[in-house]
Design an enzyme around this catalytic site. Structure first.
Site, mmCIF file in Angstrom:
data_model
loop_
_atom_site.group_PDB
_atom_site.id
_atom_site.type_symbol
_atom_site.label_atom_id
_atom_site.label_comp_id
_atom_site.label_asym_id
_atom_site.label_seq_id
_atom_site.Cartn_x
_atom_site.Cartn_y
_atom_site.Cartn_z
ATOM 1 N N ALA A 9 -2.997 -3.483 11.637
ATOM 2 C CA ALA A 9 -1.681 -3.080 12.175
ATOM 3 C C ALA A 9 -0.789 -4.250 12.572
ATOM 4 C CB ALA A 9 -1.885 -2.157 13.373
ATOM 5 N N GLY A 76 -4.113 -0.007 0.738
ATOM 6 C CA GLY A 76 -3.193 -0.823 -0.056
ATOM 7 C C GLY A 76 -3.694 -2.236 -0.279
ATOM 8 N N THR A 78 -5.496 -5.437 -1.611
ATOM 9 C CA THR A 78 -5.854 -5.776 -2.993
ATOM 10 C C THR A 78 -7.316 -6.236 -3.069
ATOM 11 O OG1 THR A 78 -4.835 -7.891 -2.500
ATOM 12 C CG2 THR A 78 -3.550 -6.367 -3.818
ATOM 13 N N ALA A 105 -4.345 2.291 -3.826
ATOM 14 C CA ALA A 105 -3.169 2.085 -4.687
ATOM 15 C C ALA A 105 -2.766 0.616 -4.680
ATOM 16 C CB ALA A 105 -2.005 2.949 -4.223
ATOM 17 N N ASN A 107 -0.204 -0.710 -5.876
ATOM 18 C CA ASN A 107 1.238 -0.889 -5.705
ATOM 19 C C ASN A 107 1.859 0.416 -5.195
ATOM 20 O OD1 ASN A 107 3.965 -1.566 -5.870
ATOM 21 N ND2 ASN A 107 3.603 -2.909 -7.624
ATOM 22 N N PHE A 108 2.459 0.338 -4.012
ATOM 23 C CA PHE A 108 3.071 1.537 -3.419
ATOM 24 C C PHE A 108 4.571 1.615 -3.695
ATOM 25 C CE2 PHE A 108 -0.772 1.650 -0.762
ATOM 26 C CZ PHE A 108 -1.067 3.007 -0.855
ATOM 27 N N HIS A 135 8.524 -13.573 -8.887
ATOM 28 C CA HIS A 135 8.132 -13.422 -7.484
ATOM 29 C C HIS A 135 8.539 -14.629 -6.656
ATOM 30 C CE1 HIS A 135 5.514 -10.253 -9.113
ATOM 31 N NE2 HIS A 135 5.488 -9.776 -7.890
ATOM 32 N N LYS A 139 3.481 -16.633 -3.633
ATOM 33 C CA LYS A 139 2.463 -15.751 -4.235
ATOM 34 C C LYS A 139 1.366 -16.614 -4.860
ATOM 35 C CE LYS A 139 2.027 -11.848 -7.408
ATOM 36 N NZ LYS A 139 1.233 -11.062 -6.447
HETATM 37 P P1 NAP Z 1 -1.318 -9.977 6.400
HETATM 38 O O1 NAP Z 1 0.060 -10.097 6.961
HETATM 39 O O2 NAP Z 1 -2.200 -11.183 6.357
HETATM 40 O O3 NAP Z 1 -2.056 -8.834 7.256
HETATM 41 C C1 NAP Z 1 -3.429 -8.563 7.220
HETATM 42 C C2 NAP Z 1 -3.817 -8.097 8.623
HETATM 43 O O4 NAP Z 1 -5.163 -7.608 8.579
HETATM 44 C C3 NAP Z 1 -3.787 -9.246 9.635
HETATM 45 O O5 NAP Z 1 -3.220 -8.786 10.849
HETATM 46 C C4 NAP Z 1 -5.264 -9.584 9.798
HETATM 47 O O6 NAP Z 1 -5.568 -10.163 11.037
HETATM 48 C C5 NAP Z 1 -5.855 -8.191 9.685
HETATM 49 N N1 NAP Z 1 -7.284 -8.188 9.401
HETATM 50 C C6 NAP Z 1 -8.022 -9.138 8.767
HETATM 51 N N2 NAP Z 1 -9.307 -8.724 8.708
HETATM 52 C C7 NAP Z 1 -9.353 -7.531 9.337
HETATM 53 C C8 NAP Z 1 -10.408 -6.618 9.612
HETATM 54 N N3 NAP Z 1 -11.668 -6.860 9.251
HETATM 55 N N4 NAP Z 1 -10.121 -5.470 10.255
HETATM 56 C C9 NAP Z 1 -8.853 -5.194 10.654
HETATM 57 N N5 NAP Z 1 -7.818 -6.037 10.422
HETATM 58 C C10 NAP Z 1 -8.081 -7.182 9.777
HETATM 59 O O7 NAP Z 1 -1.276 -9.395 4.931
HETATM 60 P P2 NAP Z 1 -0.216 -8.366 4.304
HETATM 61 O O8 NAP Z 1 0.914 -9.078 3.692
HETATM 62 O O9 NAP Z 1 0.067 -7.296 5.305
HETATM 63 O O10 NAP Z 1 -1.075 -7.762 3.119
HETATM 64 C C11 NAP Z 1 -2.266 -7.034 3.350
HETATM 65 C C12 NAP Z 1 -2.876 -6.625 2.018
HETATM 66 O O11 NAP Z 1 -2.009 -5.703 1.369
HETATM 67 C C13 NAP Z 1 -3.072 -7.770 1.026
HETATM 68 O O12 NAP Z 1 -4.274 -7.556 0.300
HETATM 69 C C14 NAP Z 1 -1.867 -7.637 0.107
HETATM 70 O O13 NAP Z 1 -2.084 -8.195 -1.183
HETATM 71 C C15 NAP Z 1 -1.746 -6.139 0.039
HETATM 72 N N6 NAP Z 1 -0.447 -5.592 -0.368
HETATM 73 C C16 NAP Z 1 -0.486 -4.435 -1.076
HETATM 74 C C17 NAP Z 1 0.698 -3.796 -1.435
HETATM 75 C C18 NAP Z 1 0.633 -2.482 -2.170
HETATM 76 O O14 NAP Z 1 1.679 -1.949 -2.557
HETATM 77 N N7 NAP Z 1 -0.557 -1.919 -2.377
HETATM 78 C C19 NAP Z 1 1.926 -4.375 -1.094
HETATM 79 C C20 NAP Z 1 1.936 -5.561 -0.374
HETATM 80 C C21 NAP Z 1 0.741 -6.157 0.013
HETATM 81 P P3 NAP Z 1 -5.737 -11.792 11.118
HETATM 82 O O15 NAP Z 1 -4.485 -12.363 10.566
HETATM 83 O O16 NAP Z 1 -5.923 -12.018 12.584
HETATM 84 O O17 NAP Z 1 -6.952 -12.131 10.313
#
Ligand code: NAP
Length: 250
Positions: A9, A76, A78, A105, A107-108, A135, A139
């Protein structure tokens, strides 16, 4: 009201999901969990569905815990592969609640998912096709997972239509024609100021079709996330679903 927990979150995506859930009339935020907190706090007594956006190393463990807690999950993060998806299928087969569901998914963004679909529909009618993904320069992977998926879908459509290789008279060796995925050239541009963009160029003698999807910021993913939440909790998609297209009635 749909009781939604968000795992990851405090992250970029997770915090956008928290905002989106708070802004949705039919949802209430039940729990927020981040790094260092136990996802087993989330259970069927306090939550209907969890949205998981964390890191590839953590996502499978989180999903298996949540499934064991009797909670549906929209994922979501990856880094999924067939082996990990199979572990989720097996966990769902033994899940405590009948009809439990998980959606993974990659890609949302509805525009990106539709571009993929439209490109695959169009592919059979064109001799030439190239994919250009663009991008932001932070990335880490290239080409993007979405562009690889687009190229594979186009290649499958071309094979089914009996089309041969795309015409290409290039004689020089080297990387200037992009990465060739299943016979489709995919080009990756990295430019400050961009977010996530993809163009599929389809050509015949004397004509061109361009399909383009632009994701300007993280809000582009939220409509898809909320759609997946509503579809998954509706009970209409028990078991594992992969891809937002499952819910788009295409
Ligand atoms: P982010 O800003 O690094 O956020 C990840 C969060 O998860 C951080 O707050 C992290 O905390 C926390 N976390 C790490 N390990 C955890 C655990 N074991 N339990 C609970 N929380 C944990 O990354 P983001 O940009 O939000 O992206 C998150 C993922 O979504 C990536 O894999 C990205 O590629 C993917 N993504 C998918 C889509 C889609 O459409 N499907 C779109 C965009 C991104 P810490 O920083 O303290 O470790």
């Amino acid at each position: 009201m749909i009781r939604v927990a968000v795992v990851g979150a405090k992250g970029r995506m997770g915090s956008s999901v928290v905002q989106a859930v708070n802004g949705a009339d039919d949802m209430t935020l039940s729990h927020t969990i981040d790094h260092g907190q136990d996802p087993a706090q989330i259970n069927a007594g306090n939550t209907d569905i969890a949205v998981e956006f964390t890191v590839p190393a953590a996502t499978l463990g989180n999903v298996l815990t949540l499934v064991g807690q009797g909670v549906d999950v929209v994922v979501g993060t990856t880094g999924w592969n067939e082996d990990k998806l199979e572990q989720v299928r097996q966990a769902l087969a033994k899940a405590p609640r009948k009809g439990q569901a998980v959606c993974v998914a990659p890609n949302f963004a509805i525009s990106a998912v539709l571009a993929d679909y439209f490109a695959a529909q169009a592919a059979r009618y064109f001799e030439s096709v190239e994919v250009v993904e663009m991008h932001h320069p932070d990335k880490v992977d290239a080409p993007s997972g979405t562009a690889i998926h687009t190229a594979q879908a186009i290649a499958a459509a071309r094979r089914e239509a009996g089309l041969g290789p795309v015409p290409d008279g290039t004689l020089t060796d080297g990387g200037s024609r992009g990465q060739v995925i299943d016979g489709v050239h995919v080009h990756a541009v990295r430019l400050r100021g961009l977010n996530a963009h993809e163009e599929i160029l389809l050509g015949n003698a004397g004509e061109q079709l361009v399909i383009r999807a632009d994701s300007f910021d993280r809000s582009s993913f939220m409509q898809g996330v909320l759609l997946a939440v509503r579809k998954v909790v509706s009970g209409g998609y028990p078991g594992l679903s992969v891809g937002l297209d499952t819910f788009l009635d295409l």
